[in-house]
Design a protein around this motif. Sequence first.
Motif, PDB file in Angstrom:
ATOM      1  N   THR A 431       1.706  52.076  70.283  1.00  0.00           N
ATOM      2  CA  THR A 431       2.989  51.565  70.760  1.00  0.00           C
ATOM      3  C   THR A 431       3.837  52.675  71.365  1.00  0.00           C
ATOM      4  OG1 THR A 431       3.038  49.763  69.173  1.00  0.00           O
ATOM      5  CG2 THR A 431       5.140  50.487  70.030  1.00  0.00           C
ATOM      6  N   TYR A 432       3.940  53.777  70.643  1.00  0.00           N
ATOM      7  CA  TYR A 432       4.815  54.832  71.129  1.00  0.00           C
ATOM      8  C   TYR A 432       4.200  55.578  72.311  1.00  0.00           C
ATOM      9  CZ  TYR A 432       7.879  53.834  67.263  1.00  0.00           C
ATOM     10  OH  TYR A 432       8.734  53.206  66.409  1.00  0.00           O
ATOM     11  N   ALA A 433       2.872  55.705  72.309  1.00  0.00           N
ATOM     12  CA  ALA A 433       2.232  56.337  73.469  1.00  0.00           C
ATOM     13  C   ALA A 433       2.530  55.507  74.714  1.00  0.00           C
ATOM     14  CB  ALA A 433       0.735  56.461  73.253  1.00  0.00           C
ATOM     15  N   ALA A 434       2.478  54.180  74.568  1.00  0.00           N
ATOM     16  CA  ALA A 434       2.753  53.313  75.706  1.00  0.00           C
ATOM     17  C   ALA A 434       4.226  53.368  76.093  1.00  0.00           C
ATOM     18  CB  ALA A 434       2.348  51.875  75.385  1.00  0.00           C
ATOM     19  N   SER A 435       5.101  53.588  75.093  1.00  0.00           N
ATOM     20  CA  SER A 435       6.537  53.642  75.381  1.00  0.00           C
ATOM     21  C   SER A 435       6.901  54.856  76.222  1.00  0.00           C
ATOM     22  CB  SER A 435       7.341  53.682  74.078  1.00  0.00           C
ATOM     23  OG  SER A 435       7.064  52.550  73.296  1.00  0.00           O
ATOM     24  N   GLY A 436       6.041  55.852  76.218  1.00  0.00           N
ATOM     25  CA  GLY A 436       6.367  57.084  76.932  1.00  0.00           C
ATOM     26  C   GLY A 436       6.148  57.008  78.432  1.00  0.00           C
ATOM     27  N   LEU A 462       2.120  61.769  70.018  1.00  0.00           N
ATOM     28  CA  LEU A 462       3.453  62.357  70.194  1.00  0.00           C
ATOM     29  C   LEU A 462       3.587  62.951  71.597  1.00  0.00           C
ATOM     30  CD1 LEU A 462       5.971  62.826  68.388  1.00  0.00           C
ATOM     31  CD2 LEU A 462       5.124  65.117  67.966  1.00  0.00           C
ATOM     32  N   ALA A 463       2.518  63.610  72.058  1.00  0.00           N
ATOM     33  CA  ALA A 463       2.543  64.177  73.409  1.00  0.00           C
ATOM     34  C   ALA A 463       2.664  63.066  74.445  1.00  0.00           C
ATOM     35  CB  ALA A 463       1.285  65.018  73.656  1.00  0.00           C
ATOM     36  N   CYS A 464       1.915  61.977  74.253  1.00  0.00           N
ATOM     37  CA  CYS A 464       2.008  60.838  75.181  1.00  0.00           C
ATOM     38  C   CYS A 464       3.424  60.298  75.211  1.00  0.00           C
ATOM     39  CB  CYS A 464       1.084  59.691  74.736  1.00  0.00           C
ATOM     40  SG  CYS A 464      -0.628  59.925  75.156  1.00  0.00           S
ATOM     41  N   GLU A 465       4.025  60.174  74.024  1.00  0.00           N
ATOM     42  CA  GLU A 465       5.336  59.551  73.959  1.00  0.00           C
ATOM     43  C   GLU A 465       6.412  60.442  74.575  1.00  0.00           C
ATOM     44  OE1 GLU A 465       7.093  59.122  70.099  1.00  0.00           O
ATOM     45  OE2 GLU A 465       8.340  57.444  70.718  1.00  0.00           O
TER      46      GLU A 465
END
Lengths: 564, 454
Positions: A431-436, A462-465
């Motif tokens: 979810t958070y990777a996609a949010s980034g 975390l890097a993706c986000e």
Amino acid sequence: MDSFLQSLNIQVITDIAIVALRILIPILGVIVVFQCYSSMRRQRRDEKPLIMLENAANGQVLPVLCWENSVGRAKGNDIVISDDLTVSREHCVILRRKEGWFISDTGSKTGTYVNGKRTEGRAPIYINDEITIGKDTFVLKRAQDYTDVNRSWFYRKEGGKEGIAPFALMMLISIFTLFMATEACLSIEATDFQPLIIFAVFMVVAWAFYIVSTQVFKRVGFELEGLALFLTAIGVMLSVRQGLHQTYVQIIACAIGMAVFCFMIKFLQNPDRVNKWRLAIMIIAVILLGVNIVFGSVRGGAANWIMIGGMSIQPSEFVKIAYIFVGASALDQLQTRKNFIVFIIFSAICIGALFIMSDFGTAVIFFGTFLMISIVRSGDYKTVVVSIVGAIFGGLLILRFKPYIADRFSAWGKAFENSADKGYQTARVLTYAASGGLFGCGLGNGYLKYVAASESDLVFGLACEELGLIVALTIAGAIGGLFFYARAITTKSRSTFYSISACCAAGLLILQTSLNIFSATDILPLTGVTLPFVSVGGSSMIACWGLLAFIKAADERTYSIKKR
Amino acid sequence: MFVFVLALFFFAGIIFFTANISINAGSWVQHSYNGHLSGSGGLEKAGKIFDRNGVVLAQTADGERYYNDDYETRLSTLHVVGDNSLNISTAVQSVYRSELTGFSYIWGLEMPETFRGGNNLTLTIDSAACKTAYEALGGMEGAVVVINYKTGEVLCSVSSKSYDPNDPPEINEDNEDEYDGVYLNKVLSSSYTPGSIFKLITTEAALENIPDIDSRTFECSGSAVIGGNEVTCMSSHGLIDIHDGLAQSCNIVFAQLAYELGRDKMTEAANKLGVNSSFDVGHTPTVKGNYNVKNADDNQLAWSGIGQYTDLTNPMQMCILMSAIANGGNRAEPYYVERMGGGDFEKQYPSEKNGEAMLESDIAQKLNDMMRYNVTSNYGDSMFGGLTVCAKTGTAEVQDGESNDAWMVGFVRDEDTPLAFAVAIEDGTFGISTAGPVAVAAVQACAEDMLANG
Ligand SMILES: [Zn+2]
């Protein structure tokens, strides 16, 4: 006019700055990694034969290309003598050391003769010596003709632009880190200058390392170190808004890692010295693992930590370095069976110990590296043995896995269905990777950082986000590219010790990266391991620098150019 | 070699992840735990939501999300519009959050405010009709849906129980019983025991498979032994044919027919009329109903023909069936969102796609006439105040036997007001007395709006 200026208020200006930074960071990241690799591709000596073997009977010439060359009837040899059945499959090795050239019989049936005398162990050979292998006699000649053979695609053709200078590379990395620090300063939750202080501290360490490397050791290349610094900078900046203490620990570990790196390159200079230390290294590794099993404390399900004077360290990380030391060796020792059996026993001890500690992620890495080393070094019959042993190990792995991480397997691929319990972490990573998005939501603005292990096992998410998909893929590319680099330098490395160790160190780093990225993103159902250089974790950071030293040592330039 | 395989595996994995995230990012971000979206976060820059007459149902001002000024309008449109959380997963604020907030995968969810811009959505619903229906429910729990069976527009869609999106309740362990099902849009996501409305499906099976069905008569003495056990009827209807059987809702006629038709033909009819299917309403699938007599004994088979046993149907699904009967066999494709930004959006006219043929036109016409006869002979036209309505009620005993599900489904047989409706109410007494008034109120409100605004 006034109203136009008013509309351009401070909010709008910072917003524009933030977006500009978000776009600039990935661009610069891609440039840094691209420059590192394109520079590696450019700096390469011409591959001409070092000496020649001239067949005394028919004048046919065999070029000797490597510092270590296997000779025999089997096709895998560097020098193949195929039409003579009195030549063994692996007959002998011709190798170069500081003192000159040697020939070493590796258990052939008919023996190896120099000037008519049968050799025992390493025998020195000189120009115009006559070497008899099977029925044929060869005369050792100087190499004079230039021939372009076996050039790896990795390297560019001669000519064209020079690679990036180490100084310019360091400047690029510094600017890249400065951008990240600035962005972290403008985060939503906290606006202060802590990230810039961290930036300054990190830069002191990085530039000190650069000066030592180029001025004191007078090394020419800085690409591998550049890649490591690039990855470390990302890890440090991702960590700033999560905790200052862990960030400082990370920078200190990086400094220690740099020292280990320099020491190891010095140590690796002489492969024969390494061989003498092999047993000692093995014993130290076993002791480390033993201490871990006895005194280890459990964290995140695995008992792979020990506390020493208030510092928590992970011995299994250092054993990775030892493992490569033990697995690789010079070609003439490599072909003896005893050497190999010792390696298999050592592997069994390491993997067994990791099972006792329930550190399955690291166990998988060791097992993968074991297969890699075995296949890289194996002759024919050994491959069979290795495969069987490998299969038994693999079976044991799976058997032992089941009771412990059945949960992970059952939630595999169904992260969102299990987002409240078993798939908690992976669902949030996705979810958070996609949010980034492609450019990230900005350092310090992420929510994944509140999830446990986000700074280590889940750091890719975390890097993706926070930095976006482009930077995340650049990280993966930077580590993945090591494989091609290691392959390219090792085809013509000074010693098989370097070839094997570099290849397997690169393989280990890539394997570890795969496990980290793919378990965080629900592609593999495994327990997490750290992402090399990026994850927060002192032991891991130091071990990564140590592993990098193997790759650096395999690059011919590391030792040769220094002497000029 | 192994090293090559490893590198291959590594890059393949990375490519897989990249492709996966590029395709699915839109849905991956839509989870209620996503910190980037929680609170009114993520909706600070979202566009407005209008009903079909331009009434503002939700808008953002000064970084806060506000819903319609009228309390009952807010409650009645909650399940269509949604609230600040993503708890009502089928609401447009959840389904079209990306479109509302202007989310694009390129920029992620935390674009600085200066650069954010959302789209406005215009819904097909008439908020006044929703409010009327909600008031008619008077606190009863259930679902009301009215659609235009020519176009598929959903005009009225109410799910109760509801809550105020301006002041959402904290739901915890203490009050979770009170708020049970409050996050479900029951129109799309709940299924109920159908009771007598299922007789329409049994009728369809009979019309299709029994050639002389019109001339057949059945005998009802208040109860009958079918398949070795008793089936009871509300009254003793004596000699009765299928037309009056449907109008009087005689259990014996349809239990007898289900038994006679058998498992295969009954299942075939139920499948054909969509009982076991899910329909896409916009981007949201309806819950599937249930008709499964594989393990039923003969008596249970008989009960299944009158909408008991394990039968379940969903309000939107029944409304779609009504549209097919009203449209000569072709079903409407319902949708909630009329426009996004300036352009048309998710708009699907049966007249263009011609719907999907659900049943043969001659059978549809027969069912149409029989449902009209229900009203003229039994319910009475006066109930619907001048509208030419065809309908069927249902009173279903719920498994536990404590209460009834009350149903009314039907449509208006009029070119100017082509409305199909379904009402399902939990804990009702009788279909006609509990669901009837709610259906009438909702349909009349929609018809008035339609005649007034075209
Ligand atoms: Zn009856």
